[in-house]
Design a protein around this motif. Structure first.
Motif, PDB file in Angstrom:
ATOM      1  N   ALA A  33       0.809  -1.224   0.000  1.00 14.09           N
ATOM      2  CA  ALA A  33       0.000   0.000   0.000  1.00 14.09           C
ATOM      3  C   ALA A  33       0.839   1.269   0.000  1.00 14.09           C
ATOM      4  CB  ALA A  33      -0.940   0.003   1.215  1.00 14.09           C
ATOM      5  N   HIS A  34       2.024   1.234   0.603  1.00 17.40           N
ATOM      6  CA  HIS A  34       2.768   2.472   0.838  1.00 17.40           C
ATOM      7  C   HIS A  34       4.160   2.521   0.223  1.00 17.40           C
ATOM      8  CE1 HIS A  34      -0.534   3.514   3.387  1.00 17.40           C
ATOM      9  NE2 HIS A  34      -0.328   2.463   4.154  1.00 17.40           N
ATOM     10  N   TRP A  35       4.597   1.444  -0.420  1.00 20.41           N
ATOM     11  CA  TRP A  35       5.897   1.400  -1.094  1.00 20.41           C
ATOM     12  C   TRP A  35       5.660   1.096  -2.563  1.00 20.41           C
ATOM     13  CZ3 TRP A  35      10.894   0.474   1.649  1.00 20.41           C
ATOM     14  CH2 TRP A  35      10.782   0.632   3.040  1.00 20.41           C
ATOM     15  N   HIS A  79      11.115  17.890   1.172  1.00 22.30           N
ATOM     16  CA  HIS A  79      10.982  18.853   0.077  1.00 22.30           C
ATOM     17  C   HIS A  79      10.933  18.056  -1.211  1.00 22.30           C
ATOM     18  CE1 HIS A  79      15.204  18.637  -1.344  1.00 22.30           C
ATOM     19  NE2 HIS A  79      15.498  18.483  -0.066  1.00 22.30           N
ATOM     20  N   GLY A  80      10.016  18.420  -2.087  1.00 21.92           N
ATOM     21  CA  GLY A  80       9.841  17.668  -3.323  1.00 21.92           C
ATOM     22  C   GLY A  80       9.540  16.216  -3.025  1.00 21.92           C
ATOM     23  N   ASP A  81      10.236  15.333  -3.706  1.00 17.57           N
ATOM     24  CA  ASP A  81      10.046  13.892  -3.513  1.00 17.57           C
ATOM     25  C   ASP A  81      11.115  13.288  -2.613  1.00 17.57           C
ATOM     26  OD1 ASP A  81       7.725  13.651  -5.000  1.00 17.57           O
ATOM     27  OD2 ASP A  81       8.789  13.261  -6.878  1.00 17.57           O
ATOM     28  N   ASN A  82      11.649  14.095  -1.706  1.00 16.77           N
ATOM     29  CA  ASN A  82      12.690  13.640  -0.790  1.00 16.77           C
ATOM     30  C   ASN A  82      12.276  13.948   0.638  1.00 16.77           C
ATOM     31  OD1 ASN A  82      14.915  13.021  -2.836  1.00 16.77           O
ATOM     32  ND2 ASN A  82      14.306  15.098  -3.361  1.00 16.77           N
ATOM     33  N   GLU A 107       7.906   8.413  -4.743  1.00 20.82           N
ATOM     34  CA  GLU A 107       7.339   8.444  -6.089  1.00 20.82           C
ATOM     35  C   GLU A 107       5.830   8.337  -5.944  1.00 20.82           C
ATOM     36  OE1 GLU A 107       7.374   5.162  -9.399  1.00 20.82           O
ATOM     37  OE2 GLU A 107       9.273   6.288  -9.451  1.00 20.82           O
ATOM     38  N   GLY A 108       5.125   9.382  -6.329  1.00 19.91           N
ATOM     39  CA  GLY A 108       3.671   9.376  -6.194  1.00 19.91           C
ATOM     40  C   GLY A 108       3.210   9.228  -4.759  1.00 19.91           C
ATOM     41  N   GLY A 109       3.968   9.763  -3.807  1.00 18.10           N
ATOM     42  CA  GLY A 109       3.614   9.682  -2.396  1.00 18.10           C
ATOM     43  C   GLY A 109       3.961   8.355  -1.740  1.00 18.10           C
TER      44      GLY A 109
END
Length: 125
Positions: A33-35, A79-82, A107-109
């Protein structure tokens, strides 16, 4: 003020939930669900790719440290995707013995790459 912090904290809490889950089936469901499907995890002592390998790594931690629980230490930062956050590990109701900091690429949350650092490890752990 970091407006990404509330979302980062939720992601970090879901990460901690997966590491605290002792049931392999429920843990695998949390990872799915989350990875991301191609997720990778690496720290100084272990590494894995994909939901099943990462779940097995977590299961190994539960075998080595039965009854220990992970907790988020402080607030996650993003920040951003990090993002980055710190955590502790110790027996329920006792002093935490291990501390670490994880750096995450999202990636995509979802968690895509987690690079963990061990900040405090007792001798022999």
């Amino acid at each position: 003020m970091n407006t990404a912090a509330p979302a980062a904290n939720r992601i970090a809490e879901r990460y901690i939930d997966a590491w605290n889950e002792t049931d392999a089936g429920r843990r695998l469901a949390l990872l799915k669900a989350h990875w991301t499907d191609d997720a990778r995890y690496i720290d100084p002592v272990m590494q894995g790719a994909g939901h099943e390998q990462i779940s097995a790594l977590i299961g190994g931690v539960h075998q080595r440290y039965p009854g220990f629980r992970f907790k988020l230490k402080g607030q996650a930062d993003a920040h951003g995707d990090n993002m980055r956050f710190s955590w502790t590990l110790g027996p329920s109701g006792a002093e935490d013995l291990v501390e670490g900091t994880d750096f995450v690429a999202l990636e995509g949350g979802k968690l895509r790459v987690v690079t963990g650092f061990l900040d405090k490890v007792p001798v022999g752990a």
